[in-house]
Scaffold this active site. Structure first.
Site, short mmCIF file in Angstrom:
data_model
loop_
_atom_site.label_atom_id
_atom_site.label_comp_id
_atom_site.label_asym_id
_atom_site.label_seq_id
_atom_site.Cartn_x
_atom_site.Cartn_y
_atom_site.Cartn_z
N ASN A 104 16.19 -5.13 3.21
CA ASN A 104 16.35 -6.36 4.00
C ASN A 104 17.62 -7.14 3.66
OD1 ASN A 104 15.35 -8.95 5.42
ND2 ASN A 104 15.53 -9.57 3.26
N SER B 152 19.46 -5.52 13.21
CA SER B 152 19.71 -6.71 14.05
C SER B 152 19.89 -6.26 15.49
CB SER B 152 20.99 -7.39 13.57
OG SER B 152 21.45 -8.33 14.52
N TYR C 51 29.96 -7.37 11.23
CA TYR C 51 28.49 -7.44 11.16
C TYR C 51 27.87 -6.49 12.19
CZ TYR C 51 23.84 -9.66 10.95
OH TYR C 51 22.49 -9.92 10.80
N SER D 138 28.21 -3.02 11.03
CA SER D 138 27.33 -2.70 9.89
C SER D 138 25.91 -2.43 10.36
CB SER D 138 27.37 -3.83 8.85
OG SER D 138 26.63 -4.97 9.28
N LYS D 139 25.44 -3.23 11.31
CA LYS D 139 24.05 -3.06 11.76
C LYS D 139 23.90 -1.81 12.64
CE LYS D 139 22.22 -6.56 9.62
NZ LYS D 139 21.31 -6.35 8.49
N ILE E 120 16.99 -15.65 14.27
CA ILE E 120 15.81 -16.07 13.50
C ILE E 120 16.22 -17.28 12.67
CG2 ILE E 120 14.05 -15.33 11.82
CD1 ILE E 120 14.04 -13.61 14.39
#
Ligand code: NDP
Length: 257
Positions: free
Chosen positions: A91, A142, A155, A158-159, A188
């Site tokens: 996580n 994500s 980002y 990476s996801k 979130i």
């Protein structure tokens, strides 16, 4: 459902990871909680113990996912203490904003190392133990892994890599009956965005905008993600592997019109 199962959660010191730890402890899992912030980890650990029907105290391992010896230590301490590992929840992650015009290589390395290299390393080391227990892995990816957004380039990359990692490792470990899945949250309400570059005012606007950017008209909360992580980690998902499951109020399905 998780009694006598050993569950290792990275980034358990806040947000989605902390909520996931609390949910697992309600079901009497034996927990290993990792992150860099010991004070926060201790707070979460104490709450977990209160929630645990058998009053189980989690093992806290302070570790930076970017330090190889720290990652090795997580697995070593887990096995020393519990002799087994049943569920790995990858996580821990960071968000940094920026485009191809203004994201430095240092930022790129930070994001890729924390969000991809760290989980890769920990999964490598955890796999022999998960094979022994016929356990499973849940990665926290994500909606930015599934869809493309400007100004979060490193980002998103990476996801997206984590999603491909999820599917490839799922195929590699399926013959050994180890399942590998991911959840792909939309926005979130955790501390993630404020820790990146947003100030309070920008964050407020960002959350307001979720009325339009998420089909369900709102941001989600950590509990709505942890419940899906628990489902994927449970026997209720025994025929599910290699999925990247949006938990995003329908954001992945939206197109501008
Ligand atoms: P938080 O910032 O609350 O949690 C991030 C966690 O990752 C913290 O516990 C932090 O622990 C840990 N972490 C970060 N860097 C490192 C590191 N180098 N070594 C060890 N631990 C690290 O945010 P969220 O709960 O929102 O984020 C959890 C995951 O959910 C992330 O992977 C994120 O990308 C993903 N996600 C979040 C979304 C959102 O809108 N909030 C949307 C989609 C995905 P510590 O500070 O103690 O090191």
């Amino acid at each position: 459902m998780f009694a006598n199962k050993v569950v290792l959660i990275t980034g358990a010191s806040s947000g989605i990871g902390a909520e996931t730890a609390l949910d697992f402890s309600r079901l009497d899992a034996k927990l290993v909680l990792t992150g860099r912030n010991k004070e926060n980890l201790d707070k979460v650990s104490k709450q977990c113990q209160e929630y645990s029907p058998s009053n189980l105290k989690p093992l806290v391992v302070v570790a930076d996912m970017n330090v190889e010896s720290d990652v090795e230590n997580i697995v070593k301490k887990t096995i020393d203490e519990f002799k087994q590992l049943d569920v790995l929840v990858n996580n821990a992650g960071i968000l940094e904003s920026g485009t191809i015009e203004n994201t430095s290589l240092a930022q790129y390395d930070r994001v890729m190392n924390t969000n991809v290299r760290g989980p890769y390393h920990l999964t490598m080391l955890a796999t022999p133990h998960l094979v022994k227990t016929q356990g499973n892995i849940v990665n926290v990816s994500s909606v930015t892994g599934l869809r493309s957004f400007p100004n979060v380039l490193a980002y998103c990359m990476s996801k997206s890599a984590l999603d491909q990692f999820t599917r490839c490792v799922a195929l590699e470990l399926a013959p050994k009956n180890v399942r590998v899945n991911a959840v792909n949250p939309g926005v979130i309400t955790t501390g993630l965005h404020m820790k990146s570059s947003m100030n309070e005012q920008e964050y407020e606007m960002f959350i307001k905008k979720c009325a339009d950017s998420h089909a369900l008209g709102r941001a989600g909360d950590a509990k709505e993600v942890s419940s899906v992580i628990l489902f994927l980690a449970s026997d209720a998902a025994s025929n599910i592997t290699g999925v990247t499951m949006p938990v995003d109020g329908g954001r992945h399905a939206m197109c501008p019109r």
